[in-house]
Design a protein around this motif. Structure first.
Motif, PDB file in Angstrom:
ATOM      1  N   PRO A 177       0.500  -1.160  -0.134  1.00 34.53           N
ATOM      2  CA  PRO A 177       0.082   0.469   0.057  1.00 34.53           C
ATOM      3  C   PRO A 177       1.183   1.252  -0.333  1.00 34.53           C
ATOM      4  N   LEU A 178       2.220   1.026   0.484  1.00 36.93           N
ATOM      5  CA  LEU A 178       2.969   2.284   0.411  1.00 36.93           C
ATOM      6  C   LEU A 178       3.656   2.691  -0.544  1.00 36.93           C
ATOM      7  N   VAL A 179       4.050   1.035  -1.450  1.00 36.41           N
ATOM      8  CA  VAL A 179       4.541   1.559  -2.108  1.00 36.41           C
ATOM      9  C   VAL A 179       2.832   2.246  -3.655  1.00 36.41           C
ATOM     10  N   ALA A 180       2.285   2.225  -3.119  1.00 35.56           N
ATOM     11  CA  ALA A 180       0.783   2.055  -4.220  1.00 35.56           C
ATOM     12  C   ALA A 180       0.874   3.874  -4.104  1.00 35.56           C
ATOM     13  N   ALA A 181       1.079   4.625  -2.726  1.00 38.97           N
ATOM     14  CA  ALA A 181       0.489   5.730  -2.449  1.00 38.97           C
ATOM     15  C   ALA A 181       1.962   6.456  -2.935  1.00 38.97           C
ATOM     16  N   GLU A 182       3.212   6.354  -2.871  1.00 33.96           N
ATOM     17  CA  GLU A 182       3.937   7.374  -3.454  1.00 33.96           C
ATOM     18  C   GLU A 182       3.420   6.813  -5.095  1.00 33.96           C
ATOM     19  N   ASP A 183       3.798   5.787  -6.270  1.00 34.57           N
ATOM     20  CA  ASP A 183       3.405   5.329  -7.413  1.00 34.57           C
ATOM     21  C   ASP A 183       2.364   6.912  -7.600  1.00 34.57           C
ATOM     22  N   LYS A 184       1.373   7.329  -6.924  1.00 37.18           N
ATOM     23  CA  LYS A 184       0.079   7.973  -7.043  1.00 37.18           C
ATOM     24  C   LYS A 184       0.689   9.512  -7.384  1.00 37.18           C
ATOM     25  N   GLY A 185       2.182   9.769  -6.837  1.00 41.00           N
ATOM     26  CA  GLY A 185       2.217  11.386  -6.638  1.00 41.00           C
ATOM     27  C   GLY A 185       2.333  11.654  -5.430  1.00 41.00           C
ATOM     28  N   GLY A 186       2.971  12.848  -4.863  1.00 42.45           N
ATOM     29  CA  GLY A 186       2.476  14.020  -4.118  1.00 42.45           C
ATOM     30  C   GLY A 186       2.874  13.623  -2.503  1.00 42.45           C
ATOM     31  N   LEU A 187       3.011  14.017  -1.484  1.00 42.67           N
ATOM     32  CA  LEU A 187       2.948  13.738  -0.010  1.00 42.67           C
ATOM     33  C   LEU A 187       1.798  12.314   0.796  1.00 42.67           C
ATOM     34  N   PHE A 188       2.115  11.978   1.467  1.00 41.03           N
ATOM     35  CA  PHE A 188       1.665  11.181   1.793  1.00 41.03           C
ATOM     36  C   PHE A 188       1.270  11.013   3.539  1.00 41.03           C
ATOM     37  N   ASP A 189       1.165  10.797   4.716  1.00 39.69           N
ATOM     38  CA  ASP A 189       0.761  10.246   5.678  1.00 39.69           C
ATOM     39  C   ASP A 189       0.677   8.873   6.029  1.00 39.69           C
ATOM     40  N   VAL A 190       1.722   8.904   7.069  1.00 42.79           N
ATOM     41  CA  VAL A 190       1.718   7.274   7.803  1.00 42.79           C
ATOM     42  C   VAL A 190       1.566   7.351   9.260  1.00 42.79           C
ATOM     43  N   GLU A 191       0.404   6.510   9.736  1.00 42.50           N
ATOM     44  CA  GLU A 191       0.610   6.354  11.379  1.00 42.50           C
ATOM     45  C   GLU A 191       1.469   5.401  11.861  1.00 42.50           C
ATOM     46  N   CYS A 192       2.354   4.817  12.584  1.00 36.06           N
ATOM     47  CA  CYS A 192       3.459   4.402  13.031  1.00 36.06           C
ATOM     48  C   CYS A 192       2.805   4.829  14.489  1.00 36.06           C
ATOM     49  N   ARG A 193       3.348   2.888  14.618  1.00 36.25           N
ATOM     50  CA  ARG A 193       3.578   2.210  15.930  1.00 36.25           C
ATOM     51  C   ARG A 193       4.295   0.777  16.197  1.00 36.25           C
ATOM     52  N   MET A 194       4.715   1.006  17.125  1.00 34.42           N
ATOM     53  CA  MET A 194       5.789  -0.092  17.302  1.00 34.42           C
ATOM     54  C   MET A 194       4.711  -1.819  17.491  1.00 34.42           C
ATOM     55  N   GLU A 195       5.267  -2.791  17.545  1.00 38.40           N
ATOM     56  CA  GLU A 195       3.954  -3.837  17.761  1.00 38.40           C
ATOM     57  C   GLU A 195       5.552  -5.498  17.614  1.00 38.40           C
ATOM     58  N   ASP A 196       5.877  -5.472  19.098  1.00 39.15           N
ATOM     59  CA  ASP A 196       6.637  -6.762  18.819  1.00 39.15           C
ATOM     60  C   ASP A 196       7.761  -6.332  18.169  1.00 39.15           C
TER      61      ASP A 196
END
Length: 321
Positions: free
Chosen positions: A109-128
């Motif tokens: 999904p992150l690759v697809a968002a990049e391919d669309k162009g422009g900036l996008f935000d991602v929510e992050c958290r630690m799991e294991d």
């Protein structure tokens, strides 16, 4: 650099890769938050977090982590001055992660968002011990999110009219820079067989339509093979009020064009905003590659001004539309 596309491609080809990210910055540092490097399993890398001792240190850490396979993420907390002898004087936290083919579905999904162009935000958290990411548009501040990252490429649109010697040199000069270039010429076979990835070569049918349909923050460069065509494109661009309109030519060409612009009813302010001759001051060499380098620097200045203006805008602060 398209971080996730680069990472995904390396994993697909080589089985594993590491991602180095500037996670947090306090004070002066070589690069800003969310700068990235992608490291191959053989130690080669793409991108930079600023060079110097910090980059050497973190590259060694990433290579060592890759030797042990996919594992937990690591935060490297460094004071640049006392710890590394770098005179920036700030403090940075660097996030180092390893990936293998098990992560390709999560990366997609992150690759697809990049391919669309422009900036996008991602929510992050630690799991294991590993970073879990979700697109902000889908997650909408997902429960348990600990920080937010910004990814993608913020490219400023450029309309480049003319595929002569300077136009060709300029298309190459802009190739590694944060621009998306629409390259226009009305002649058959005007363009080279290969163009940079950020350039779209277009056989121009209607320059008026190109100007009318361009994004308001576009930067316009006019250097066609025909002076009347230069005149028409430049007048239309000035009338629309783009943040930068540049016209190739001498001071005498500018004087002739200004007279015609006044006859067309263009305001004194719009005419004065025209960059002609193009390029930064103090460079007299007329070699196409030198002109292109000078103009590329001028476009970067225009891009910086546009970013400062947007950051000062009340709309940018309030989020209103």
């Amino acid at each position: 650099m398209r971080v996730w596309r680069q990472l995904s491609d390396l994993i697909a080809r080589r089985g594993a890769a590491a991602l180095i990210s500037v996670h947090d910055v306090k004070g002066s540092a070589p690069r800003e938050k969310d700068a990235h490097m992608v490291v191959r399993s053989d130690g080669a890398f793409h991108g930079t977090i600023g060079g110097g001792q910090l980059e050497f240190l973190v590259l060694d850490i990433a290579r060592e982590m890759l030797k042990h396979g996919r594992g937990p993420a690591r935060i490297v907390d460094q004071a640049l001055g006392p710890d590394l002898g770098q005179c920036c004087g700030g403090r940075v936290k660097i996030l180092v992660e390893t990936f293998d083919r098990r992560d390709l579905d999560d990366i997609a999904p992150l690759v697809a968002a990049e391919d669309k162009g422009g900036l996008f935000d991602v929510e992050c958290r630690m799991e294991d011990g590993r970073v879990r990411r979700e697109l902000a548009s889908e997650a909408d501040v997902a429960p348990g999110s600990q920080w937010r990252e910004t990814h993608g490429e913020d490219r400023t649109p450029v309309l480049l009219f003319g595929a002569g010697h300077v136009g060709r040199a300029l298309a190459l000069a802009l190739a590694p820079l944060p621009f998306s270039v629409r390259w226009l010429d009305d002649r058959d076979d005007a363009f080279p067989s290969h163009v940079p990835a950020n350039v779209t070569a277009v056989r121009m049918r209607s320059p008026e339509s190109e100007i009318a349909e361009a994004k308001p923050d576009s930067l316009i460069l006019v250097m066609t093979h025909d002076h009347p065509l230069d005149m028409a494109i430049t007048a239309a661009a000035l009338q629309r009020g783009f943040p930068y309109v540049g016209l190739i030519g001498s001071a005498s060409k500018r004087a002739r064009f200004e007279k015609r612009f006044r006859e067309l009813g263009l305001s004194r302010e719009r005419i004065a905003s025209l960059a002609c001759p193009i390029g930064i001051s103090g460079i007299a060499d007329k070699d196409p590659a030198v002109i292109a380098a000078s103009v590329a620097a001028q476009l970067l200045q225009a891009r910086e001004r546009g970013e400062r203006d947007r950051n000062r805008s009340p709309l940018a602060v309030s989020g209103d539309t």
